[in-house]
Write a protein that holds these residues in place. Structure first.
Motif, PDB file in Angstrom:
ATOM      1  N   UNK A  77    -126.961  44.620-119.365  1.00 41.97           N
ATOM      2  CA  UNK A  77    -126.644  44.624-120.794  1.00 41.97           C
ATOM      3  C   UNK A  77    -125.430  45.504-121.084  1.00 41.97           C
ATOM      4  N   UNK A  78    -125.372  46.658-120.467  1.00 42.43           N
ATOM      5  CA  UNK A  78    -124.256  47.584-120.704  1.00 42.43           C
ATOM      6  C   UNK A  78    -122.923  46.993-120.271  1.00 42.43           C
ATOM      7  N   UNK A  79    -122.878  46.429-119.067  1.00 39.80           N
ATOM      8  CA  UNK A  79    -121.589  45.910-118.590  1.00 39.80           C
ATOM      9  C   UNK A  79    -121.192  44.640-119.339  1.00 39.80           C
ATOM     10  N   UNK A  80    -122.170  43.853-119.747  1.00 33.63           N
ATOM     11  CA  UNK A  80    -121.828  42.638-120.486  1.00 33.63           C
ATOM     12  C   UNK A  80    -121.337  42.974-121.896  1.00 33.63           C
ATOM     13  N   UNK A  81    -121.941  43.973-122.522  1.00 32.88           N
ATOM     14  CA  UNK A  81    -121.439  44.405-123.827  1.00 32.88           C
ATOM     15  C   UNK A  81    -120.055  45.034-123.690  1.00 32.88           C
ATOM     16  N   UNK A  82    -119.819  45.720-122.581  1.00 37.41           N
ATOM     17  CA  UNK A  82    -118.486  46.267-122.321  1.00 37.41           C
ATOM     18  C   UNK A  82    -117.480  45.124-122.127  1.00 37.41           C
ATOM     19  N   UNK A  83    -117.874  44.076-121.415  1.00 42.88           N
ATOM     20  CA  UNK A  83    -117.002  42.917-121.221  1.00 42.88           C
ATOM     21  C   UNK A  83    -116.702  42.248-122.566  1.00 42.88           C
ATOM     22  N   UNK A  84    -117.714  42.125-123.413  1.00 45.12           N
ATOM     23  CA  UNK A  84    -117.533  41.540-124.744  1.00 45.12           C
ATOM     24  C   UNK A  84    -116.579  42.402-125.581  1.00 45.12           C
ATOM     25  N   UNK A  85    -116.741  43.707-125.500  1.00 45.93           N
ATOM     26  CA  UNK A  85    -115.860  44.630-126.220  1.00 45.93           C
ATOM     27  C   UNK A  85    -114.423  44.493-125.731  1.00 45.93           C
ATOM     28  N   UNK A  86    -114.240  44.433-124.408  1.00 46.83           N
ATOM     29  CA  UNK A  86    -112.889  44.246-123.863  1.00 46.83           C
ATOM     30  C   UNK A  86    -112.289  42.914-124.317  1.00 46.83           C
ATOM     31  N   UNK A  87    -113.124  41.869-124.353  1.00 48.88           N
ATOM     32  CA  UNK A  87    -112.642  40.575-124.830  1.00 48.88           C
ATOM     33  C   UNK A  87    -112.157  40.648-126.268  1.00 48.88           C
ATOM     34  N   UNK A  88    -112.870  41.408-127.080  1.00 48.95           N
ATOM     35  CA  UNK A  88    -112.473  41.594-128.478  1.00 48.95           C
ATOM     36  C   UNK A  88    -111.172  42.382-128.568  1.00 48.95           C
ATOM     37  N   UNK A  89    -111.054  43.441-127.758  1.00 53.35           N
ATOM     38  CA  UNK A  89    -109.812  44.223-127.730  1.00 53.35           C
ATOM     39  C   UNK A  89    -108.645  43.368-127.244  1.00 53.35           C
ATOM     40  N   UNK A  90    -108.897  42.534-126.242  1.00 51.25           N
ATOM     41  CA  UNK A  90    -107.865  41.628-125.751  1.00 51.25           C
ATOM     42  C   UNK A  90    -107.354  40.749-126.886  1.00 51.25           C
ATOM     43  N   UNK A  91    -108.266  40.180-127.643  1.00 49.89           N
ATOM     44  CA  UNK A  91    -107.883  39.287-128.732  1.00 49.89           C
ATOM     45  C   UNK A  91    -106.974  40.003-129.734  1.00 49.89           C
ATOM     46  N   UNK A  92    -107.343  41.205-130.112  1.00 51.10           N
ATOM     47  CA  UNK A  92    -106.530  41.990-131.051  1.00 51.10           C
ATOM     48  C   UNK A  92    -105.159  42.281-130.440  1.00 51.10           C
ATOM     49  N   UNK A  93    -105.136  42.711-129.196  1.00 48.06           N
ATOM     50  CA  UNK A  93    -103.886  43.045-128.520  1.00 48.06           C
ATOM     51  C   UNK A  93    -102.999  41.809-128.354  1.00 48.06           C
ATOM     52  N   UNK A  94    -103.597  40.692-127.989  1.00 53.47           N
ATOM     53  CA  UNK A  94    -102.866  39.437-127.805  1.00 53.47           C
ATOM     54  C   UNK A  94    -102.208  39.002-129.111  1.00 53.47           C
ATOM     55  N   UNK A  95    -102.983  39.044-130.188  1.00 53.82           N
ATOM     56  CA  UNK A  95    -102.450  38.663-131.499  1.00 53.82           C
ATOM     57  C   UNK A  95    -101.334  39.619-131.914  1.00 53.82           C
TER      58      UNK A  95
END
Length: 180
Positions: A77-95
């Motif tokens: 759960x911890x690493x998957x939530x971390x992966x989800x958080x990174x995915x969200x940060x990626x989206x912001x950074x990409x935009x």
């Protein structure tokens, strides 16, 4: 966790469906804006940060698979939530990057050029598709609907891993052509 009421489930599905549609459409619109916003030279480093985020996401996804196979649900759960958080940060950074910088043309020639474009196009198409799957997988996990979570992850995991890995490969292939 107690079972969700049908109305709650419908609301959650509606939110997931709207986000899965709005996110890619918003990104496409933002990418199409010809007038770029000047936020400073620091934004030219965002592709490198995005490459790192994609790399870390791929590692976290593989760790999540490892932990769940070891039946270590808390670590999973911890690493998957971390992966989800990174995915969200990626989206912001990409935009942010594409809002402030023109797209970098790929300069490779020969056989590598069609390889690059195949990876890029498949990466983009699947990055749109995976949003819906990931949102559902996270929702089902957090709401305790583990059977539905497992069914969704059968699709979400390989697509997300492919998108993360091809994101790194595409980044490495275009990296020599970035100007800053």
């Amino acid at each position: 966790m107690e079972a969700l009421q049908p109305v709650q489930e419908q609301k959650a599905n509606r939110v997931i469906n709207i986000l899965a549609l709005v996110i890619p459409v918003a990104v496409a619109i933002l990418l199409g804006i010809p007038q770029k916003v000047d936020l400073g030279d620091w934004t030219t480093y965002l592709p490198h940060i995005n490459g790192l985020i994609n790399s870390l996401t791929a590692v976290l996804l593989l760790l999540g698979l490892y932990f769940i196979r070891q039946k270590n649900i808390i670590a999973h759960k911890r690493v998957m939530l971390a992966a989800f958080t990174l995915g969200s940060l990626f989206l912001v950074s990409y935009v942010l990057y594409h809002l402030t910088n023109k797209s970098t043309p790929y300069g490779g020639e020969g056989w590598v050029r069609p390889v690059y474009y195949f990876l890029l196009v498949s990466h983009i198409v699947l990055s749109v598709v995976v949003v819906w799957f990931v949102l559902r997988a996270v929702y089902f996990a957090l709401s305790g609907q583990i059977a539905k979570h497992k069914k969704t992850v059968k699709y979400a995991f390989p697509i997300w891993l492919y998108v993360s890995i091809t994101g790194v490969i595409v980044y490495l292939m275009i990296k020599p052509y970035y100007i800053h």
